[in-house]
Scaffold this motif. Structure first.
Motif, short mmCIF file in Angstrom:
data_model
loop_
_atom_site.label_atom_id
_atom_site.label_comp_id
_atom_site.label_asym_id
_atom_site.label_seq_id
_atom_site.Cartn_x
_atom_site.Cartn_y
_atom_site.Cartn_z
N ALA A 7 0.83 -1.21 0.00
CA ALA A 7 0.00 0.00 0.00
C ALA A 7 0.86 1.26 0.00
CB ALA A 7 -0.93 -0.02 1.21
N LEU A 8 1.93 1.24 0.78
CA LEU A 8 2.85 2.39 0.81
C LEU A 8 3.52 2.60 -0.55
CD1 LEU A 8 4.27 4.58 2.46
CD2 LEU A 8 6.04 2.88 2.97
N LEU A 9 3.96 1.53 -1.18
CA LEU A 9 4.57 1.63 -2.51
C LEU A 9 3.56 2.14 -3.54
CD1 LEU A 9 6.81 -1.56 -2.75
CD2 LEU A 9 7.53 0.80 -2.46
N LEU A 10 2.32 1.68 -3.42
CA LEU A 10 1.28 2.13 -4.33
C LEU A 10 0.99 3.63 -4.13
CD1 LEU A 10 -0.64 1.23 -6.53
CD2 LEU A 10 -2.31 0.69 -4.79
N LEU A 11 0.96 4.09 -2.90
CA LEU A 11 0.76 5.52 -2.63
C LEU A 11 1.91 6.35 -3.17
CD1 LEU A 11 -0.76 5.63 0.96
CD2 LEU A 11 -1.76 6.51 -1.15
N ILE A 12 3.12 5.88 -3.00
CA ILE A 12 4.28 6.59 -3.55
C ILE A 12 4.19 6.66 -5.06
CG2 ILE A 12 6.78 6.48 -3.85
CD1 ILE A 12 6.94 5.37 -0.98
N LEU A 14 1.47 6.51 -6.93
CA LEU A 14 0.40 7.44 -7.30
C LEU A 14 0.84 8.89 -7.11
CD1 LEU A 14 -2.75 5.63 -5.89
CD2 LEU A 14 -2.09 5.92 -8.28
N GLY A 15 1.56 9.17 -6.04
CA GLY A 15 2.06 10.53 -5.82
C GLY A 15 3.01 10.96 -6.92
N GLN A 17 3.10 9.73 -10.00
CA GLN A 17 2.32 9.85 -11.22
C GLN A 17 1.55 11.17 -11.25
OE1 GLN A 17 1.93 7.91 -14.09
NE2 GLN A 17 3.82 7.02 -13.31
N TYR A 18 1.02 11.57 -10.09
CA TYR A 18 0.31 12.85 -10.02
C TYR A 18 1.25 14.00 -10.39
CZ TYR A 18 -2.24 16.85 -8.31
OH TYR A 18 -2.86 18.07 -8.23
N ARG A 19 2.45 13.98 -9.84
CA ARG A 19 3.40 15.05 -10.16
C ARG A 19 3.79 15.01 -11.64
NH1 ARG A 19 8.43 15.60 -6.76
NH2 ARG A 19 8.47 17.54 -7.90
N LEU A 20 3.89 13.80 -12.19
CA LEU A 20 4.26 13.66 -13.60
C LEU A 20 3.20 14.25 -14.52
CD1 LEU A 20 6.19 12.39 -15.73
CD2 LEU A 20 4.74 10.37 -15.62
N TRP A 21 1.94 14.00 -14.23
CA TRP A 21 0.87 14.43 -15.12
C TRP A 21 0.29 15.78 -14.78
CZ3 TRP A 21 0.38 11.93 -19.51
CH2 TRP A 21 0.86 10.63 -19.59
N PHE A 22 0.27 16.15 -13.49
CA PHE A 22 -0.42 17.38 -13.10
C PHE A 22 0.44 18.36 -12.30
CE2 PHE A 22 -3.59 13.92 -13.17
CZ PHE A 22 -4.32 14.35 -14.26
N GLY A 23 1.69 18.06 -12.04
CA GLY A 23 2.55 18.92 -11.24
C GLY A 23 3.02 20.14 -12.01
N ASP A 24 3.98 20.85 -11.41
CA ASP A 24 4.49 22.08 -12.01
C ASP A 24 5.13 21.84 -13.38
OD1 ASP A 24 3.65 23.60 -9.91
OD2 ASP A 24 5.53 23.43 -8.82
#
Length: 98
Positions: A7-12, A14-15, A17-24
């Motif tokens: 679960a921790l690896l999956l959260l990391i 996802l985090g 991936q979020y920065r990759l697609w929607f980050g700065d």
């Protein structure tokens, strides 16, 4: 314990991936910048070519009389002494129809 680790690896993941697609500095921003760079490179090449042409023209005007003579002929309509100037005029559409 193993489930928490997954679960921790999956959260990391996802985090990240979020920065990759929607980050700065996301993928869409990078692609947009690459397109702008390509357009700017093309514009720079065009301007460099124009600058080289202008530089060659300035050099020619400073050193040679042929460029000055060509400018006088094309811009001012001047002719040399002893030359005959012929001007060809195309007939207008009205003259052709009549």
């Amino acid at each position: 314990m193993f489930r928490w680790f997954i679960a921790l690896l999956l959260l990391i993941l996802l985090g990240l991936q979020y920065r990759l697609w929607f980050g700065d500095a996301n993928i869409f921003h990078i692609l947009d910048l690459q397109e702008k760079i390509a357009v700017q490179v093309d514009e720079n090449e065009r301007l460099q070519m124009r600058n080289r042409q202008l530089e060659a023209e300035v050099t020619d005007l400073k050193k040679g009389l042929s460029a000055i003579e060509e400018r006088a002929r094309s811009d001012q309509g001047m002719v040399r002494e002893g030359e005959t100037f012929y001007q060809l005029v195309e007939p207008s559409v009205e003259a052709i129809e009549n």
